[in-house]
Scaffold this active site. Structure first.
Site, PDB file in Angstrom:
ATOM      1  CG  HIS A 431     -24.955 -43.412 -59.095  1.00  0.00           C
ATOM      2  ND1 HIS A 431     -24.902 -44.739 -59.437  1.00  0.00           N
ATOM      3  CD2 HIS A 431     -23.807 -42.865 -59.576  1.00  0.00           C
ATOM      4  CE1 HIS A 431     -23.776 -44.998 -60.075  1.00  0.00           C
ATOM      5  NE2 HIS A 431     -23.098 -43.871 -60.187  1.00  0.00           N
ATOM      6  CG  HIS A 433     -21.670 -40.563 -61.236  1.00  0.00           C
ATOM      7  ND1 HIS A 433     -20.935 -41.269 -60.314  1.00  0.00           N
ATOM      8  CD2 HIS A 433     -21.511 -39.249 -60.902  1.00  0.00           C
ATOM      9  CE1 HIS A 433     -20.367 -40.439 -59.453  1.00  0.00           C
ATOM     10  NE2 HIS A 433     -20.702 -39.216 -59.791  1.00  0.00           N
ATOM     11  CG  ASP A 435     -20.840 -44.451 -65.342  1.00  0.00           C
ATOM     12  OD1 ASP A 435     -21.448 -43.641 -64.620  1.00  0.00           O
ATOM     13  OD2 ASP A 435     -19.997 -45.248 -64.886  1.00  0.00           O
ATOM     14  CG  HIS A 436     -24.496 -45.736 -63.340  1.00  0.00           C
ATOM     15  ND1 HIS A 436     -24.600 -47.030 -62.895  1.00  0.00           N
ATOM     16  CD2 HIS A 436     -23.179 -45.400 -63.214  1.00  0.00           C
ATOM     17  CE1 HIS A 436     -23.404 -47.464 -62.519  1.00  0.00           C
ATOM     18  NE2 HIS A 436     -22.542 -46.493 -62.705  1.00  0.00           N
TER      19      HIS A 436
END
Length: 806
Positions: A431, A433, A435-436
């Protein structure tokens, strides 16, 4: 009923039928005229009715409730049971007051205080084990609630739990002594004492609690004046024996391990290098004393204050990490050509001890075609040359696949030798976000410096909107060093039914607990809402997913992007679809397939399933070789110059097929080939509060990688409980170790790895960090039913082989 309160109610007078009394100064409330038990008209007085009620309560209710009844009636009714003068209630022998004067009652405060003290000892002072089961915080609360004050200057010595328990125990013993001071001692009751005789009119003044003990003794001395117990020699002997047994138990009592002590000991036993480091620190600490050769054990852990130790924390990385050598899941794993490498295991932002989300799968296998190995290749493989030997060559051509690429991933990859940037061939994003995904542009730049320009392009997969976002980031930064790449988008990723858009209609979704309750209904009745058939594109005109297709920015080879990126649409009729959720067939190659399904998160998110195709069964050469040798000449005459090649022909027979040799021998496929070996399956979930859409695809997986952002740990977390933490995790679209364990149980996963931990959970090799991670592992073990060899809280650069089946 043999209980002190029962004996108080049924008797308690002296030998002459009169009661022991206290000096008038000790009983000002008793200066009143004695009541008659029977009125002149023969009707029973309230005092007699109260006696009968007390007897009934003594036989039916608990002693504590009877004591409270006596105290309340004594306060509200002008004395109640404590003003009854009779010494033989059991036989209803009521004394008659002398004629012509009002008789003064004879009372004793001693019995009431004695009974209250006995009750207090049974509920508090005799429960040292319960004190030792409390945490330090609970012990301090207990001291505050019971008015136990720490003398000035002594607070510094109450650091360890054992010291606090000893202090509370001593204070309760002092309080009990003060409470019992109001009653005559056993020797006084039987043999008399300096202050008065047992059978005399009264007993000398009793010892009063000191002002420092008033707060504790106030609740013990309420409702005084209860008649004393009739004391006998046997009773005195029993009391003295009980006191001696109590003293012996106190003298011989041992330290009871707390749950925290037990798990610390388990961690120290599991990781010997860490144990040795802490023992060395204890030896250098003067306050710890000398430890035995075996180190920290159940016998001396009470003296070890680990929080005050300055020990050397192991700092190895990768295979030098002590967890890699001693953790049951990794230490007991066998080498394999399929490995999972955890590059980042934190959530939100990277830290000193953890990087953010990034997991790699190393596919060191690919199906090869049978080849005749020449001498040079056999020597390079360390094989001995044999005439006619068949060699099946499988090279490490699979490369490395990354799942998520959070911020600073390019830095984390350079800290480990387990992942080579130039070997990365595919990247899967769950996804949007940060932190990804924030690490993706930087990682591509790093890969470009370590990759041949003529190498195949890097294949990137992710939810809708990823292609244009990456194009803008690379074009804005003028990053011409990136390798050739193309982006494949998963279209129409829906939000889970339990997420609803806020009233502002600004593209932000909120988790609805009522919807979650419907989805998890035990009666099997699901809510009316189901997974949607359309993503967010167009639903919010200002969102990136809606605006990205409108941008006029074409791909350019100068910045790495090449044509060929696919738009992958969902399938709602997939045979393994669950709960009406869609399934994406992300990639299907010769020997491996990648599928995806939506997760329950605050933005469109998917989880991936990497499934290896079933492998052909192994050939049983002992059943084939003798037949070939017997037909060698016949095979040559039939045009097969090398008869050993028949081995490959027999192995590749279809199911149910057969091969007939020149001498008429028929070999059937099922007789000479083992059954097919089930391919391995790895499931990597994105951020999620519910993985139910993956349940069908993930069944019987070999490895489940599931997030466990938060949990509740008694003794570590000051406020809340597991229910509140679970609720908060779901509201933010995340999970706990229990939730991960429950899903692992539902899909019958063989192994479970937890990741995506909150920033408050460190990932180093300190005793504090490993202890917390071990507790999280045990929560997942409890929910999943898996053993410690099958559950691990992942750490950065952990390498986990995925063994073959069969």
């Amino acid at each position: 009923m043999n209980h002190p309160l029962h004996r108080v109610c049924v008797g308690g007078g002296g030998a002459d039928g009169r009661r022991l009394s206290e000096p008038p100064s000790q009983r000002p409330h008793q200066r009143r005229t004695r009541k008659q038990h029977c009125r002149n008209n023969g009707e029973p007085s309230p005092s007699l009715l109260l006696c009968c009620a007390s007897l009934f309560l003594a036989c039916t209710l608990s002693p504590y409730m009877l004591l409270q009844f006596c105290i309340c009636t004594g306060a509200a009714g002008g004395g109640g049971l404590y003003s009854m003068p009779s010494s033989s209630i059991a036989v209803m022998a009521f004394s008659t007051p002398p004629t012509g004067r009002a008789s003064q009652p004879h009372h004793s405060r001693g019995t009431a205080v004695r009974v209250a003290s006995e009750l207090y000892e049974a509920s508090a002072a005799s429960t040292r084990e319960e004190l030792e089961k409390m945490t330090v915080k609970q012990l301090k609360s207990y001291m505050a609630e019971n008015g136990i004050e720490v003398p000035r200057g002594q607070g510094a010595s109450l650091k360890l739990k054992k010291q606090i328990v000893d202090f509370i125990w001593e204070q309760q013993a002092v309080v009990n002594g003060g409470a019992n001071g109001g009653a005559a001692t056993a020797d006084t009751l039987v043999n008399g004492a300096a202050n008065g005789e047992v059978n005399g009119e009264g007993v000398g003044p009793t010892k009063q609690p000191s002002p420092a003990k008033k707060r504790m003794t106030n609740r013990l001395s309420s409702g005084t004046g209860m008649p004393p117990l009739p004391q006998t020699a046997e009773r005195v002997a029993a009391i003295m024996a009980d006191e001696e047994d109590t003293n012996d138990r106190e003298a011989s009592s041992t330290y009871h391990l707390t749950p925290k002590d037990r798990i610390v000991l388990d961690v120290l036993n599991r990781y010997p290098p860490l144990h040795e480091s802490i023992v060395d620190a204890c030896a250098d600490n003067e306050n710890m004393g000398d430890l035995p050769l075996e180190g920290i054990t159940t016998a001396n852990i009470e003296h070890c204050d680990l929080n005050s130790l300055n020990y050397v924390v192991p700092s190895g990385v990768g295979e030098d990490d002590i967890r890699h050598a001693y953790h049951p899941m990794v230490a007991n794993a066998t080498q394999s050509d399929f490995e999972a490498v955890f590059i980042g295991t934190a959530s939100c932002t990277p830290g000193v001890t953890r990087g953010v989300s990034c997991t790699a799968l190393r596919l060191n296998w690919r199906s090869g075609r049978p080849v005749e190995a020449d001498k040079s290749k056999q020597q390079s493989l360390g094989q001995k040359k044999k005439a006619g030997t068949y060699v099946e060559e499988r090279g490490p051509t699979g490369g490395t696949w990354l799942f998520d690429c959070g911020e600073s991933t390019q830095l984390s990859i350079q800290k480990t030798a387990s992942v080579k940037p130039g070997k990365i061939s595919k990247i899967f994003i769950t996804h949007c976000h940060g932190d990804h995904s924030f690490g993706l542009p930087g990682l591509l730049c790093l890969m470009g410096t370590d990759r041949d320009r003529d190498a195949p392009p890097v294949e990137i997969y992710g939810p809708e909107g990823l292609r244009m976002w990456l194009r803008v980031a690379i074009r804005y930064s003028v990053s011409r060093v990136v390798p050739p790449y193309r982006v494949h988008e998963l279209m129409d990723v829906p939000m889970a039914p339990e997420w609803e858009e806020g009233h502002r209609r600004n593209g932000r979704f909120y988790f609805q607990l009522r919807r979650d309750a419907e989805n998890n209904a035990k009666d099997g009745k699901k809510g009316n809402r189901r997974w949607g058939m359309q993503g967010l594109a167009g639903a919010d005109p200002v969102s990136w997913i809606s605006r990205a297709p409108m941008l006029n920015l074409e791909p350019s080879r100068d910045f790495g992007e090449i044509d060929g990126g696919r738009d992958i649409f969902p399938m709602y009729d997939h045979p393994q679809a669950t709960d009406g959720a869609p399934v994406w067939e992300v990639e299907s190659e010769e020997d491996v397939t990648v599928l995806a399904a939506p997760m329950s998160h605050g933005v469109p998110c998917v989880g991936y399933v990497v499934r290896e195709h079933d492998r052909p069964g192994r050939l049983r050469p002992e059943n084939v070789h003798p037949v070939i040798e017997r037909n060698r000449e016949g095979l040559k005459e039939a045009g097969i110059p090398n008869p050993m090649k028949v081995m490959a022909m027999v192995k590749n027979l279809p199911v149910g097929g057969s091969y007939t040799f020149p001498d008429g021998t028929v070999l059937r496929q099922e007789d000479v080939v083992e059954p097919p070996r089930r391919g391995r399956k790895v499931v990597i979930c994105g951020d999620t509060a519910d993985c139910r859409a993956l349940e069908g695809l993930a069944q019987d997986c070999d490895l489940l990688v599931h997030e466990a952002t938060n949990t509740f740990l008694p003794g570590v977390d000051k406020d809340g409980n597991m229910k509140l933490v679970t609720r908060d995790a779901k509201i933010h679209g995340h999970s706990t170790p229990f939730m991960a364990g429950y899903f692992a149980k539902r899909i019958n996963a063989k192994k479970l790895c937890l990741n995506h931990f909150s920033a408050r959970y460190k990932g180093d090799q300190s005793i504090e960090s490993i202890t917390i991670m071990t507790r999280m592992e045990r929560q997942a073990m409890k929910a999943s039913g898996l053993t410690e060899e099958s559950v691990a809280a992942a750490w950065d650069f952990m390498v986990l082989p995925v063994a073959r089946n069969g």
